[in-house]
Structures are given as C-alpha cells and as structure tokens.
Design an enzyme around this catalytic site. Structure first.
Site, PDB file in Angstrom:
ATOM      1  N   THR A 153       0.857  -1.191   0.000  1.00  0.00           N
ATOM      2  CA  THR A 153       0.000   0.000   0.000  1.00  0.00           C
ATOM      3  C   THR A 153       0.894   1.241   0.000  1.00  0.00           C
ATOM      4  O   THR A 153       1.306   1.696  -1.045  1.00  0.00           O
ATOM      5  CB  THR A 153      -0.959  -0.017   1.210  1.00  0.00           C
ATOM      6  OG1 THR A 153      -0.218  -0.232   2.398  1.00  0.00           O
ATOM      7  CG2 THR A 153      -1.995  -1.115   1.056  1.00  0.00           C
ATOM      8  N   LYS A 176       4.069  -7.074   3.867  1.00  0.00           N
ATOM      9  CA  LYS A 176       3.825  -5.661   3.541  1.00  0.00           C
ATOM     10  C   LYS A 176       3.416  -4.951   4.831  1.00  0.00           C
ATOM     11  O   LYS A 176       2.898  -5.562   5.764  1.00  0.00           O
ATOM     12  CB  LYS A 176       2.764  -5.491   2.472  1.00  0.00           C
ATOM     13  CG  LYS A 176       1.368  -5.926   2.797  1.00  0.00           C
ATOM     14  CD  LYS A 176       0.498  -5.011   3.609  1.00  0.00           C
ATOM     15  CE  LYS A 176       0.471  -3.568   3.172  1.00  0.00           C
ATOM     16  NZ  LYS A 176      -0.518  -2.833   4.081  1.00  0.00           N
ATOM     17  N   THR A 187      -2.221  -2.078   7.893  1.00  0.00           N
ATOM     18  CA  THR A 187      -2.175  -3.522   8.041  1.00  0.00           C
ATOM     19  C   THR A 187      -0.817  -4.125   7.716  1.00  0.00           C
ATOM     20  O   THR A 187      -0.138  -3.706   6.793  1.00  0.00           O
ATOM     21  CB  THR A 187      -3.238  -4.156   7.141  1.00  0.00           C
ATOM     22  OG1 THR A 187      -4.484  -3.865   7.730  1.00  0.00           O
ATOM     23  CG2 THR A 187      -3.047  -5.639   7.011  1.00  0.00           C
ATOM     24  N   GLU A 267       6.726   4.672   7.436  1.00  0.00           N
ATOM     25  CA  GLU A 267       6.605   6.010   6.861  1.00  0.00           C
ATOM     26  C   GLU A 267       7.312   7.079   7.687  1.00  0.00           C
ATOM     27  O   GLU A 267       7.139   7.169   8.893  1.00  0.00           O
ATOM     28  CB  GLU A 267       5.133   6.417   6.745  1.00  0.00           C
ATOM     29  CG  GLU A 267       4.401   5.740   5.622  1.00  0.00           C
ATOM     30  CD  GLU A 267       3.645   4.548   6.142  1.00  0.00           C
ATOM     31  OE1 GLU A 267       4.098   3.959   7.141  1.00  0.00           O
ATOM     32  OE2 GLU A 267       2.610   4.235   5.549  1.00  0.00           O
ATOM     33  N   ASN A 386       0.770  10.578   7.647  1.00  0.00           N
ATOM     34  CA  ASN A 386      -0.445  10.071   8.257  1.00  0.00           C
ATOM     35  C   ASN A 386      -1.554  11.106   8.336  1.00  0.00           C
ATOM     36  O   ASN A 386      -2.706  10.756   8.610  1.00  0.00           O
ATOM     37  CB  ASN A 386      -0.135   9.489   9.634  1.00  0.00           C
ATOM     38  CG  ASN A 386       0.600   8.182   9.493  1.00  0.00           C
ATOM     39  OD1 ASN A 386       0.044   7.216   8.993  1.00  0.00           O
ATOM     40  ND2 ASN A 386       1.869   8.164   9.880  1.00  0.00           N
ATOM     41  N   SER A 391      -8.848  10.687   2.953  1.00  0.00           N
ATOM     42  CA  SER A 391      -9.928   9.725   3.143  1.00  0.00           C
ATOM     43  C   SER A 391     -10.852   9.772   1.941  1.00  0.00           C
ATOM     44  O   SER A 391     -11.882   9.204   1.938  1.00  0.00           O
ATOM     45  CB  SER A 391     -10.679  10.052   4.416  1.00  0.00           C
ATOM     46  OG  SER A 391     -11.200  11.357   4.347  1.00  0.00           O
TER      47      SER A 391
END
Lengths: 391, 391
Positions: A153, A176, A187, A267, A386, A391
């Site tokens: 992702t 991942k 996830t 990240e 983040n 969204s």
C-alpha cells in the site's frame, strides 16, 4: 544466508502471481495469489488481536481450523473491514472464485485484504483479477516479486526473504506494512512458505513462536490493525524432513528479516530504534517495559531530534506495568552510560545519536527477564504521511 | 461562576508570591510560595503513579501523611527527578529553609518541582529565592498571578481559576503543564486552596474524586510524569462550613476549568478533541476505550488533518481492554453518524472537522458504562516543540 531476491516461490511446490486487477484507482498491482501444489497442505495462521476484525480475518480464521490451505488470495486497495455481513459475503465470494478456478474447495482458500477501512471492495475487479492471476501463476524470481508487490500500500518497496537449509529445504516469504501496527494504511500481511516435510503439529506452534519473537516485537505506533495476518504454508515438496529446531530457526530468521525490512520502510522514519530491557522480573515484564519506551511520543520525538534525553526514557519505563526500584535503574544509550542507579552518570553529550541506529539498553536489576522491541522515531514525515492520507 | 483572574489567594487565609530566583538560566520567574495562615491546616495531595518519582514527590507524599500543610514551595527550571539521595537532600533543605523563614516545621512544607529530569537544582538560587518570595508574599490578583506564573515551563500562559459559593466560601487554584502527562517538560503541577470549613476526612476524598474526573481525564500523550502533583490546602478562614457535596462540586469545577486551560495550551495543538464512550460494560471500560482512541497516533494525525477517518477510530477501540461486539459499534464524529452497527453509515464528508473542536462519540452497546477523555491532535507543531527541546 537470507536471500532478499527470492520469496514465496523459493520453496518447491508453490506458484504465485501478482496482477493489477483495478481495485486500486491508480491502476497499480493489487491482487496476489499464492498456490500450494503440495503434496502437503499443512498451514497455520496468526491473526490480529484487535476486537474489530476485518471480514477476511474472520474468514481465514475459520478455514484455518482445518490446519490446511491450498491457496491464499490477497488484495490491496481496500481492507474490507467494518463492512458488515455484505463484506463477509464478498470475502466468501472471493474464496469461492479462487476455489472454482483452481478446482479446490473454498475451505482451502485463505483471504487477506489491506487498504482503507469501511469501504466495500469493487467485486467485479476482484473476481476478474482472480482469473487474471491464475493465468499468471508461475515460479521464479519474477513471479515471487510480482506477488510481493501487489500487496503493498504505502510501502515504498516490496519485501521478500528466503533461506535454504543445508539439508535441502527452503523457507520463503513476503510481507507488507510497517509492523503489527503500521502507520497509515496500517495492516501488516505476510505469507511464509516452505517445502520442508514438517509434522502437522509443529506448523502452528512454530509460526506462533516465530511471530511472537519477530513481528510482535516491532512496534511503530502501538496496537494491531483490523487485518493483520501472518500465514505459513507447507508443501513438503522438497521431500526432506526438517527437524523442529532447525525449522523454527529458519522460519524465525525469515520473519526477522522481513521485520527488519518493515522497520526500514515505516513512513517518515529517520531512526531505527532498538530498546532492550534486562533485569526485569520476567521476560514478559521486560517486553512490556521496552514497549512502553517504544510507544512513548516524548521518547520518539527525542529520538527524531537525536537527543539522548534519558529522563524521558526513565519516565516511560516508570509508566510500564513492570516492577522495579527507581534507585537501581540503569540506562545506556548508544553505549553511553547516561543513567546509573537512577541518577545521571555519563554526560548525555557522550551519547552520539547522529546516525540512523539508536540502541537503548535498560537494566532494571529486578530479575533475569530480557526483552527487545524495535521501533522508529516520531518525525515530521510521520505526521505528514499520516495526516496527508486522504480519506 | 469561574473567575480566571483569581487563583490561590482568592480564598481568605492564603498568601502567595512568585519570584525570579535564578533557577532558570533565562531569568524568568521560577519560584512560587503559597502559605496557608489558617486557622485550619488540613491538606491532601494526589501524586504521579509513575514508578520513577522525583525527590519532591517522595518528600511531599511523606509530609502529607499527617494530613496537614502550612506552605507549598514550587520551582520551575528543574524537575529534581533521577537525582538520587543528593536530590532528596536538596528537597529536604528547601523545605527546611521555608520552615525556618516562616517559623513552622519542615513537615508542614510540601515541595514541587518541574523542568528537566536528571539534573541537580542550583541550591544557592533556590534558597535565596525562598527569602525573596517570603518578602513578596501577598494577597490579591497580582500575588495570585505571580504565583501561577513562576511555575510555568513551556506553557504560554499562566492558568488560574476561582469560584465563590453563595454561602461565602471560595475555592481557587493554579495549574501548569498540559495534562497528567504533558508534552515536553511534561509535569503537571496544581495547587488548589479553599477557605471553607471542611471536615478533615472530606478533604482527601474530595481531592481524589475531583482529580479522577478532571486531571486524569486529560490525556495529551499518555502516561504520567515523574513529578505530577495536585495539592488541596484548606484554611477554613471563611468560617463557613461547606457541605460535602457543594464542596466537591466547587473543587471539581475549579479543577475542570484548569484542565480546559491545560488542554488549550498543550504544545503545537490545533484541535481540542473530546472522546466519549457510552454503552461499555463498566465506566472503567468506557474510560479505557476513550483513552485508547486518545492515545492512538493514527487517530491523532487524522484529527490534525481534519479527516473524519472513523476506520482508525474503530481500530483504536478494538485495541482497548474493553469488551464489545464489533457488529454493534456506533461512531459519531461531530454529529455525523459515520459508523452504525460496525459498518459505514453517513458518508464521512458529512462530518465537518474544519473547526477547533472535535467530538467523537462511540457507543459499544455492551452495557451502561460512560466515560470521557479529552485529548489533542498530533501536529507538526507537536513534533517541532518536542524535538526542538534542547537537552
């Protein structure tokens, strides 16, 4: 020797593919299929402890009660979490589709998903993607990398590892994410394969122990997501029996290498932090104390600044559910004994945190328990990634 | 009606001062003295639950076993935490000095400190500062503000509140910091005073209950510092008896107002977030679930972005030690019913998070327990303040 150019198809008996099914709006690869051609179908899984479990987690937990799997289908581009009964039907339909095309039962097919929570998957794309993936199934470095790539992702690179034992059996896998709870799309998914011949009873306990000492020791931002899943599939195709200890060592080594890659790719990370606690009453208390430091935002911002602020570390350890006497607390940062017997020792300027790696060593002098947690700093990049996440 | 222009000297029987003693290198005010002239000397304290406790916390816990205090001396510019036996002697010497000058016993003097952990205090400056403060002791708005100002560290404003009951007694107080665990210099200190006549047994239980429902419900970055202290001093100088319920209501109201000021002044904050959980099995489980959301960095970065990412909220609640059925989970963000029965309901675009205040309401449908936690977002400013902090 770990080989990062190989992954789930390094062991014999496995085929894999990764394709662009159109689940992600940007057209990048988003569907992975891993098939175990046997002769064995032994399998085990470790799943998120979050009480909010995605539909694919509920499905895969259910099918794994048999201890067998013939295939795993994974998608990025959507977590299929918080999607209600309709979302569970989508997972079921995906497993049925894979089963139909491969001529096996849906009960032999695990499903994993990752992406945004709360949205249904575009099922036309998913089902067409399965057809596409089946045609692409193959072995070798290309198939392996494609499989590892279609699950990512916000990861910047695919993460694979493989290890061949001198006796002629191999463990491989991909992962991942960025920890049992990663930032952003959150996830962590991993599929590990092996062609060793392994007693069925050994498979589950080996995976559980390996996950506990590897994936569960990476803590980027606390907690576990709705979709976290680690699967171990055994083909037995090498025809060589692996001793339980050798097998455990190999699976753990592959998992540990994948975890190191996850930590490196979290990240916005500028520091790789290892927190080791010694001298706790128990190993569990040592891990809890190390985790308290790894989860503390004041420590994490200090790590980002390269500031050996051991007072914040002492404060974080003091908040842990771990018994100790503050007047015996020792803290060493990158080799500098900045705190001894609960008070200042070496001057903090002796700790050089300018490099990428930070090692925090804490001795509680309360017992023999030892535990380590890997974590990262809390950087501007973390906030950027983040909060920018649309969204 | 809460009056923020008054504080610890609003109740009769109290004098206070705040002076620049030279503890802070920048010459700003750094020593506060609060004196209770009686007739009562009843007092209570609530202290950090951190296992690493600063010398002044250990001292003040000890002297408060008598249930009495005549004075409190507080310093900013150094936490006197992790300073070993020598640091404890420094605290003892400070209390002795105050006792000498005021003609009372050291056992009547509480000590509070805030600042960097791990450094000894410049005791010459502290002791000379006590002499200076005693000369400055006074009543009225100026003395009260000076006392509230000399305790601040990275706070941008002094925080006071006072409330007078219709029967003629008053509760006043100040606080510094940004929560039971604040960012950066971390410590939360508060002194509350009253001139009501209160049964000695009521004092301790009133403070404990008030702190539990106010200071302990603000969670900026988890945990509690080495120095957190809330003290309640009773002079009884109004000569009017306060009923236990009225007294509890007044102390709680003053504490709640101070907490609102702490939340507003937390470093780098752009959002004030209220997380209310209903329908938990118990109130404690509701608070635990609200705290899980308040401590989750993925939720906090989404708040910063003004992004109603309810999937992250669901994930955070799922990690809480709180029992619920994910298929009954309701989440409402600023009035928009974004999640019902564990799945998407109103579109997230219906939740407007562009303003300063964010209200997250969660219903677990597992019982009658209700709990609220106040928190903040995780912003670039937070990382900036907490990583720029020079050691």
């Amino acid at each position: 020797m770990i080989d990062r150019d190989q992954g789930v198809t390094a062991p014999q008996g496995f085929r894999a593919a990764g394709v662009a099914a159109g689940i992600k709006p940007n057209g990048k690869p988003d569907l992975t299929l891993v098939v175990n051609d046997g002769p064995s179908a032994a399998a085990a899984g470790v799943f998120t402890r979050n009480q909010v479990k995605a539909a694919p987690v509920l499905w895969s937990q259910q099918v794994l009660t048999t201890g067998s799997l013939r295939a795993v289908v994974l998608n990025s581009g959507g977590a299929n979490a918080c999607t209600g009964p309709a979302g569970f039907q989508d997972t079921h339909a995906t497993a049925e589709k894979v089963a139909d095309v491969l001529g096996i039962g849906a009960i032999d097919v695990a499903v994993c998903s990752t992406g945004l929570i709360g949205e249904r998957l575009p099922m036309n794309a998913v089902l067409a993607g399965v057809d596409l993936a089946v045609k692409e199934l193959g072995r070798g470095a290309e198939a392996s990398l494609a499989a590892a790539t279609a699950v990512i992702t916000t990861d910047t690179v695919a993460k694979q590892a493989a290890l061949t034992h001198a006796d002629g059996w191999t463990v491989g896998g991909f992962a991942k994410g960025a920890g049992m709870c990663a930032p952003n799309m959150a996830t962590m998914l991993s599929v590990i394969t092996t062609d060793a011949v392994v007693a069925r009873s050994t498979v589950d306990e080996t995976l559980r122990a390996a996950v506990e000492s590897t994936f569960n020791r990476l803590d980027v931002d606390g907690g576990t997501s709705t979709n976290d899943t680690v699967l171990l599939l055994v083909s037995g195709a090498a025809g060589v029996e692996a001793g339980p200890e050798d097998f455990a060592a190999a699976v753990t080594a592959v998992c540990a290498d994948l975890v190191a890659q996850l930590q490196a790719d979290a990240e916005g990370v500028t520091k790789h932090v290892t927190v080791t606690v010694r001298g706790a009453a128990t190993a569990a208390e040592a891990v809890a104390a190390a985790r308290a430091v790894a989860q503390d935002n004041l420590c994490k911002t200090a790590f980002f600044a390269g500031d050996p602020n051991w007072g914040r570390i002492a404060m974080a350890v003091g908040n842990a559910p771990t018994e100790f006497d503050q007047h015996k607390l020792d803290i060493t940062v990158n080799g500098a004994a900045v705190c001894r017997a609960g008070a200042r020792a070496a001057h903090r300027s002796e700790a050089d945190l300018s490099g990428r790696d930070i090692l925090v060593e804490i001795d509680l002098h309360a017992g023999e328990g030892v535990g380590t947690i890997l974590t990262t700093d809390l950087s501007h990049g973390y906030v950027e990634e983040n909060s920018a996440y649309s969204s």
